[in-house]
Design an enzyme around this catalytic site. Sequence first.
Site, mmCIF file in Angstrom:
data_model
loop_
_atom_site.group_PDB
_atom_site.id
_atom_site.type_symbol
_atom_site.label_atom_id
_atom_site.label_comp_id
_atom_site.label_asym_id
_atom_site.label_seq_id
_atom_site.Cartn_x
_atom_site.Cartn_y
_atom_site.Cartn_z
ATOM 1 N N ASN A 9 48.845 34.348 25.955
ATOM 2 C CA ASN A 9 48.300 34.876 27.461
ATOM 3 C C ASN A 9 47.764 33.638 28.520
ATOM 4 O OD1 ASN A 9 47.048 36.000 29.428
ATOM 5 N ND2 ASN A 9 45.122 36.657 28.121
ATOM 6 N N LYS A 11 46.982 33.785 31.440
ATOM 7 C CA LYS A 11 46.073 34.110 32.271
ATOM 8 C C LYS A 11 46.243 33.532 33.782
ATOM 9 C CE LYS A 11 42.518 33.703 28.480
ATOM 10 N NZ LYS A 11 41.207 34.131 28.030
ATOM 11 N N HIS A 95 43.150 43.890 28.437
ATOM 12 C CA HIS A 95 42.323 42.617 28.030
ATOM 13 C C HIS A 95 40.993 42.890 28.362
ATOM 14 C CE1 HIS A 95 41.461 38.495 27.832
ATOM 15 N NE2 HIS A 95 42.372 38.359 27.035
ATOM 16 N N GLU A 97 39.001 40.809 29.860
ATOM 17 C CA GLU A 97 38.680 40.556 31.176
ATOM 18 C C GLU A 97 39.329 41.494 32.124
ATOM 19 O OE1 GLU A 97 40.887 36.814 30.675
ATOM 20 O OE2 GLU A 97 39.521 35.902 29.214
ATOM 21 N N GLU A 167 40.631 41.292 19.703
ATOM 22 C CA GLU A 167 40.027 40.371 20.231
ATOM 23 C C GLU A 167 38.557 40.402 20.427
ATOM 24 O OE1 GLU A 167 43.120 38.041 22.414
ATOM 25 O OE2 GLU A 167 42.345 39.264 23.748
ATOM 26 N N GLY A 173 37.651 32.436 24.665
ATOM 27 C CA GLY A 173 37.624 31.328 25.402
ATOM 28 C C GLY A 173 36.167 30.645 25.008
ATOM 29 N N SER A 213 39.960 32.388 20.571
ATOM 30 C CA SER A 213 40.103 30.923 20.340
ATOM 31 C C SER A 213 40.924 30.595 18.867
ATOM 32 C CB SER A 213 38.495 30.385 20.004
ATOM 33 O OG SER A 213 37.607 30.706 21.172
HETATM 34 C C1 PEP Z 1 42.751 35.668 25.343
HETATM 35 O O1 PEP Z 1 42.747 35.444 26.446
HETATM 36 O O2 PEP Z 1 43.446 36.738 24.863
HETATM 37 C C2 PEP Z 1 42.224 34.577 24.350
HETATM 38 C C3 PEP Z 1 42.182 35.138 22.932
HETATM 39 O O3 PEP Z 1 41.973 33.610 24.819
HETATM 40 P P1 PEP Z 1 41.426 32.242 23.969
HETATM 41 O O4 PEP Z 1 42.384 32.084 23.153
HETATM 42 O O5 PEP Z 1 41.366 31.384 24.805
HETATM 43 O O6 PEP Z 1 40.017 32.601 23.257
#
Ligand code: PEP
Length: 252
Positions: A9, A11, A95, A97, A167, A173, A213
């Site tokens: 992803n 972003k 997601h 976000e 997630e 992040g 992460s």
């Molecule tokens: C994500 O944006 O779905 C995500 C898991 O980000 P990160 O790997 O940076 O934690």
Amino acid sequence: MRKPLIAGNWKMYQTTPDAVALVKGLKGLLGQREGVEVVVCPPFTALPVVAEALKDSWIGLGAQNMHWEKEGAYTGEVSPVMLADCGCRYVILGHSERRQYFGETDMNVNRKLRAALEHKLIPILCIGETLAEREGGRTIQVVDGQLQGGLSGIPAGAGAGIAVAYEPIWAIGTGRTATPEQAAEVHTFIRKRLAELWGEAMATAVRIVYGGSVKPDNIDALMAEPEIDGALVGGASLKADAFARIVQFEKV
Ligand code: PEP
């Protein structure tokens, strides 16, 4: 057997030249790998150039969001038809976000999921709890609500064409990954719920991937869990060498 799915992803990162450079680097590093499905999800603006760069490649293309209507007066939105037109086969939906900053609800995620299936896109349905919800002992309740809300009215026959991404928001992040055991516990619950919704056979076919992460140094331990069928990767998918190492996970 479920084929592992590793999705990146990107972003709101990567202008078109950066996106092309990233995907070319990735192609060079990955070569061919059997037995794993790899997807990159650039921002909308980079979809056409990345699709072109991925021509004749085994790496799939996905988007990070979409509207549920196929067209209409929805300023600023992008439809499933437009994503398919750009060469997308996958779309990330719900997601955290989008839920947190853009008011996305389970009902809208469900509309989008139905539309994705209708237009032959593979939805990656994201669900996960906040830190306060985990610390309050409400992880399963929250995940269950998002899962059932997102999948409401989806018939069992569609199940195998959907991936679920667990997630935990506190891991996105932040550099703080769920332990493989924490992730596996929630994945096991998700599959149990899917079995109740769609029957054992269909639930067994659904990929449940982990996101939060994921990095080269933790992917192997996560993938060692039989209930973890891959990863949704944010930050580490923006570096070709890190993402390539994640794709080349080893079952430990
Ligand atoms: C994500 O944006 O779905 C995500 C898991 O980000 P990160 O790997 O940076 O934690």
